[in-house]
Design a protein around this motif. Structure first.
Motif, PDB file in Angstrom:
ATOM      1  N   TYR A  46     -15.522 -16.436  -7.249  1.00 56.35           N
ATOM      2  CA  TYR A  46     -16.683 -15.590  -7.468  1.00 56.35           C
ATOM      3  C   TYR A  46     -16.182 -14.218  -7.882  1.00 56.35           C
ATOM      4  N   MET A  47     -17.096 -13.432  -8.446  1.00 59.25           N
ATOM      5  CA  MET A  47     -16.745 -12.120  -8.988  1.00 59.25           C
ATOM      6  C   MET A  47     -17.080 -11.047  -7.957  1.00 59.25           C
ATOM      7  N   GLU A  48     -16.120 -10.124  -7.740  1.00 56.94           N
ATOM      8  CA  GLU A  48     -16.398  -9.049  -6.796  1.00 56.94           C
ATOM      9  C   GLU A  48     -15.464  -7.873  -7.056  1.00 56.94           C
ATOM     10  N   HIS A  49     -16.001  -6.676  -6.894  1.00 58.25           N
ATOM     11  CA  HIS A  49     -15.203  -5.452  -6.890  1.00 58.25           C
ATOM     12  C   HIS A  49     -15.064  -4.991  -5.443  1.00 58.25           C
ATOM     13  N   VAL A  50     -13.829  -4.795  -5.003  1.00 59.19           N
ATOM     14  CA  VAL A  50     -13.562  -4.382  -3.629  1.00 59.19           C
ATOM     15  C   VAL A  50     -12.925  -3.003  -3.647  1.00 59.19           C
ATOM     16  N   LEU A  51     -13.447  -2.097  -2.842  1.00 51.85           N
ATOM     17  CA  LEU A  51     -12.838  -0.781  -2.668  1.00 51.85           C
ATOM     18  C   LEU A  51     -12.104  -0.775  -1.332  1.00 51.85           C
ATOM     19  N   ILE A  52     -10.773  -0.766  -1.401  1.00 55.35           N
ATOM     20  CA  ILE A  52      -9.938  -0.842  -0.201  1.00 55.35           C
ATOM     21  C   ILE A  52      -9.682   0.573   0.311  1.00 55.35           C
ATOM     22  N   GLY A  53     -10.096   0.833   1.553  1.00 55.94           N
ATOM     23  CA  GLY A  53      -9.967   2.169   2.135  1.00 55.94           C
ATOM     24  C   GLY A  53      -9.256   2.156   3.462  1.00 55.94           C
ATOM     25  N   ASP A  54      -9.475   3.199   4.227  1.00 55.06           N
ATOM     26  CA  ASP A  54      -8.744   3.365   5.483  1.00 55.06           C
ATOM     27  C   ASP A  54      -9.082   2.286   6.504  1.00 55.06           C
ATOM     28  N   GLU A  55     -10.210   1.604   6.348  1.00 58.02           N
ATOM     29  CA  GLU A  55     -10.540   0.521   7.272  1.00 58.02           C
ATOM     30  C   GLU A  55      -9.543  -0.630   7.176  1.00 58.02           C
ATOM     31  N   ASP A  56      -8.810  -0.689   6.066  1.00 58.45           N
ATOM     32  CA  ASP A  56      -7.788  -1.728   5.894  1.00 58.45           C
ATOM     33  C   ASP A  56      -6.384  -1.130   5.910  1.00 58.45           C
ATOM     34  N   GLY A  57      -6.252   0.092   6.365  1.00 55.45           N
ATOM     35  CA  GLY A  57      -4.936   0.703   6.464  1.00 55.45           C
ATOM     36  C   GLY A  57      -4.478   1.450   5.222  1.00 55.45           C
ATOM     37  N   TRP A  58      -5.314   1.504   4.206  1.00 58.43           N
ATOM     38  CA  TRP A  58      -4.992   2.258   2.988  1.00 58.43           C
ATOM     39  C   TRP A  58      -4.987   3.745   3.322  1.00 58.43           C
ATOM     40  N   TYR A 113       0.827  -1.204   0.000  1.00 59.79           N
ATOM     41  CA  TYR A 113       0.000   0.000   0.000  1.00 59.79           C
ATOM     42  C   TYR A 113       0.864   1.258   0.000  1.00 59.79           C
ATOM     43  N   ARG A 114       1.932   1.251   0.834  1.00 61.80           N
ATOM     44  CA  ARG A 114       2.775   2.446   0.939  1.00 61.80           C
ATOM     45  C   ARG A 114       3.438   2.766  -0.405  1.00 61.80           C
ATOM     46  N   LEU A 115       3.621   1.767  -1.250  1.00 66.09           N
ATOM     47  CA  LEU A 115       4.302   1.984  -2.525  1.00 66.09           C
ATOM     48  C   LEU A 115       3.366   2.485  -3.618  1.00 66.09           C
ATOM     49  N   ILE A 116       2.061   2.264  -3.475  1.00 64.23           N
ATOM     50  CA  ILE A 116       1.146   2.608  -4.575  1.00 64.23           C
ATOM     51  C   ILE A 116       0.075   3.615  -4.183  1.00 64.23           C
ATOM     52  N   GLU A 117      -0.146   3.866  -2.891  1.00 63.76           N
ATOM     53  CA  GLU A 117      -1.331   4.627  -2.492  1.00 63.76           C
ATOM     54  C   GLU A 117      -1.281   6.099  -2.868  1.00 63.76           C
ATOM     55  N   LYS A 118      -0.096   6.667  -3.137  1.00 58.44           N
ATOM     56  CA  LYS A 118      -0.014   8.076  -3.526  1.00 58.44           C
ATOM     57  C   LYS A 118      -0.060   8.261  -5.035  1.00 58.44           C
ATOM     58  N   ARG A 119      -0.006   7.164  -5.765  1.00 55.43           N
ATOM     59  CA  ARG A 119      -0.073   7.256  -7.226  1.00 55.43           C
ATOM     60  C   ARG A 119      -1.522   7.526  -7.634  1.00 55.43           C
ATOM     61  N   PRO A 120      -1.755   8.367  -8.641  1.00 49.21           N
ATOM     62  CA  PRO A 120      -3.138   8.726  -8.997  1.00 49.21           C
ATOM     63  C   PRO A 120      -3.901   7.647  -9.745  1.00 49.21           C
ATOM     64  N   GLY A 160      -4.303   6.272   0.900  1.00 51.21           N
ATOM     65  CA  GLY A 160      -4.390   7.083  -0.301  1.00 51.21           C
ATOM     66  C   GLY A 160      -5.551   8.051  -0.263  1.00 51.21           C
ATOM     67  N   PRO A 161      -5.562   9.027  -1.174  1.00 44.47           N
ATOM     68  CA  PRO A 161      -6.636  10.031  -1.182  1.00 44.47           C
ATOM     69  C   PRO A 161      -7.986   9.472  -1.588  1.00 44.47           C
ATOM     70  N   LYS A 162      -8.004   8.339  -2.278  1.00 50.35           N
ATOM     71  CA  LYS A 162      -9.266   7.691  -2.645  1.00 50.35           C
ATOM     72  C   LYS A 162      -9.071   6.177  -2.502  1.00 50.35           C
ATOM     73  N   PRO A 163     -10.156   5.436  -2.297  1.00 49.68           N
ATOM     74  CA  PRO A 163     -10.022   3.978  -2.133  1.00 49.68           C
ATOM     75  C   PRO A 163      -9.367   3.325  -3.350  1.00 49.68           C
ATOM     76  N   HIS A 164      -8.692   2.218  -3.088  1.00 53.90           N
ATOM     77  CA  HIS A 164      -8.049   1.453  -4.151  1.00 53.90           C
ATOM     78  C   HIS A 164      -9.023   0.426  -4.709  1.00 53.90           C
ATOM     79  N   HIS A 165      -9.104   0.358  -6.024  1.00 55.24           N
ATOM     80  CA  HIS A 165     -10.022  -0.575  -6.694  1.00 55.24           C
ATOM     81  C   HIS A 165      -9.322  -1.913  -6.887  1.00 55.24           C
ATOM     82  N   HIS A 166      -9.864  -2.945  -6.237  1.00 58.81           N
ATOM     83  CA  HIS A 166      -9.346  -4.303  -6.402  1.00 58.81           C
ATOM     84  C   HIS A 166     -10.440  -5.165  -7.012  1.00 58.81           C
ATOM     85  N   ILE A 167     -10.108  -5.853  -8.115  1.00 56.31           N
ATOM     86  CA  ILE A 167     -11.059  -6.689  -8.836  1.00 56.31           C
ATOM     87  C   ILE A 167     -10.749  -8.151  -8.547  1.00 56.31           C
ATOM     88  N   ILE A 168     -11.748  -8.884  -8.054  1.00 62.05           N
ATOM     89  CA  ILE A 168     -11.639 -10.337  -7.955  1.00 62.05           C
ATOM     90  C   ILE A 168     -12.330 -10.903  -9.194  1.00 62.05           C
TER      91      ILE A 168
END
Length: 535
Positions: A340-352, A322-329, A354-362
């Protein structure tokens, strides 16, 4: 033309180029140890004008091409030369730049690496690894050929192909590969399997590779937990068979304006001290060092796509990533593994941070629910995933910092993007309590769904998380059948891409068309319908 790049290349010239000071300092001890033992690989990255895999006299070296040993990354000098420290267990690889392509072998697997294992892989493993490569060649060279790569392009994403045997390779060939070939590869520039290439039997890798090769595009591979050597005594040796087929267990490449990082987030722990052998999600210090060095050479505004097997939120050392990618736009990550298929938005609840949640695609899996379920008329299990969605694959489109994902169901038309659940008929007096449910397979948290009857106005549907009702019924029906010859479906799980809407309280008797529209964040719309009779 498909060619196989010879993994051992001998050239007369020997050149030593200084390693980037920053990278050498970060691993000074390891590099100095390698250098002290004379283990320094040198070579040239060159333009292979006639695409024969051999550097001819008129073929120039290429400057500023990145080459790595899995930790350090250096750029070639003006003559195309590089130098890197190696150990007796190192894979050297070129980081493919934009508008260039490495050779591919007869199975369309990119040949961008050289394996240096003088003694080869352990011989007591069930599945063979790398044969002894012998002494380090005088020059380890990498050919590249020119290729135009526009800003806009597509890639095919396979989650968990995971055949147990040749029969299940044939399932995949008929269910998915034939469909992709019929649609001319969907115009994709390359494809990626996101791990669990096979299901423990690593001897199935060659026939699987041959089937996917029929698509006719370069195919990259991510290592999964079912692709490792279970008899390995440690994580470092668990990738030997994978490496013999696909090269390094982590690497990177550019295509068009996009940078791709292929990661190994499967950590193998052998049986010891009474603890059973197992795996867990993890990257490890060496890989994180490579990622750090790799991203340090990527412009801040360039889209970075991270591809892995285990979903990011289940990786132990993800905070370091996270520390390596969270400041990248512009970043997005993609995994598989869960079936199964899922879109996950990783935010501060998981220690992210960055200025906006990170989009993780399963991603959807090719094998669906591990090729489970009752066979269809072709003898292929329907393999519906536990979220109620069919097995299949994704088509990912890229354009600068923008990207979008299209779900494709196996052996179904492109329009099959959702299931709508309604009673076959309803009494007019029951309409006030009649509920429509839609499972929109690739919906994310920003997807909006609406419903209408015939040509009436659209009304909003609510996002809900429930088990897919049709999947629950299908599992119950199948398990009630005697003498089943197939593997039962897995348990259903509450699905995040479900929507609920109410029908109008008053509808005239007769047959009606119920439509559901899903609007994705990128503005793309899909509409499907179902017919219901009112008595």
């Amino acid at each position: 033309m498909n060619i196989r790049f010879p993994r051992t290349r001998f050239c007369v010239a020997v050149a030593i180029v200084a390693i980037c000071g920053e990278n050498l300092t970060a691993h000074q001890h390891d590099s100095h140890h390698a250098l002290a033992n004379g283990q320094t690989a040198v070579g040239i990255v060159f333009e292979d004008i006639n695409a024969n895999g051999v550097r001819d006299e008129d073929e120039p070296g290429l400057a500023n091409i990145k080459v790595s040993n899995g930790k350090h990354i250096v750029k070639t000098d003006q003559q195309g030369k590089y130098s890197l420290p190696v150990t007796d267990d190192t894979i050297l690889f070129v980081i493919k730049p934009r508008n260039w392509m490495t050779p591919v072998d007869s199975d369309n697997l990119p040949q961008f690496y050289y394996i240096h294992k003088p003694n080869g892989s352990p011989k007591d493993f069930q599945y063979p690894g790398v044969e002894p490569t012998g002494p380090l060649p005088e020059s380890v060279d990498f050919p590249l050929t020119r290729r135009n790569e526009p800003d806009q392009f597509k890639a095919l994403l396979f989650g968990d192909t995971q055949p147990r045997n040749i029969k299940e390779v044939e399932y995949m060939a008929h269910d998915v590969i034939e469909q992709i070939i019929a649609e001319d590869g969907h115009g994709a520039s390359f494809g990626v399997t996101l791990g669990d290439i096979v299901f423990d039997d690593l001897s199935v890798m060659p026939p699987l590779n041959q089937a996917i090769a029929l698509i006719g595009i370069p195919w990259y591979n991510v290592i999964g937990n079912h692709d490792i050597n279970y008899d390995a005594p440690n994580d470092r040796l668990s990738d030997e068979t994978f490496e013999s087929h696909y090269g390094p267990n982590y690497y990177s490449f550019d295509h068009g304006p996009t940078h791709f990082l292929v990661l190994d987030d499967v950590t193998w722990v052998a049986k010891h001290d009474g603890q059973r052998a197992h795996y867990h999600g993890g990257l490890g210090e060496d890989q994180l060092t490579f990622i750090r060095n790799d991203l340090a050479m990527i412009p801040e505004d360039q889209l970075v796509v991270l591809m892995m097997h285990i979903p990011l939120q289940n990786v132990d050392d993800r905070q370091d990533l996270y520390r390596l990618i969270e400041k990248r736009p512009a970043t997005v990550s993609i995994s598989a593994h869960t079936h199964y298929m899922e879109h996950v938005l990783i935010g501060d609840e998981d220690g992210w941070q960055g200025p906006k949640p990170h989009h993780h695609i399963i991603n959807v899996t090719v094998c669906g629910s591990w090729w489970r379920g009752q066979p269809d008329e072709r003898g292929i299990p329907h393999a519906t995933m536990s979220d109620g969605a069919p097995n299949g694959y994704s088509i990912m489109s890229f354009d600068g910092q923008n990207y979008s994902l299209e779900f494709r169901a196996a052996s179904r038309p492109a329009e099959h993007q959702m299931n709508i659940y309604l009673p076959e008929q309803a009494a007019s007096s029951d309409l006030a309590t009649t509920v429509a449910i839609a499972n929109v397979f690739a919906a994310d948290a920003n997807t909006q769904c609406q419903i209408r009857v015939n040509d009436a106005d659209w009304s909003d549907m609510d996002a809900i998380r429930i088990e897919d009702p049709a999947y629950v019924r299908a599992k119950q029906v199948e398990e009630a059948l005697p003498e089943r010859t197939w593997i039962d479906l897995p348990k259903p799980h509450a699905t995040p891409h479900m929507f609920r809407g109410m029908l109008p309280t008053h509808l005239p008797a007769g047959t009606h068309r119920i439509e559901v529209k899903a609007v994705f964040a990128d503005g793309r719309e899909i509409i499907d319908h179902r017919i219901m009779r009112v008595e």
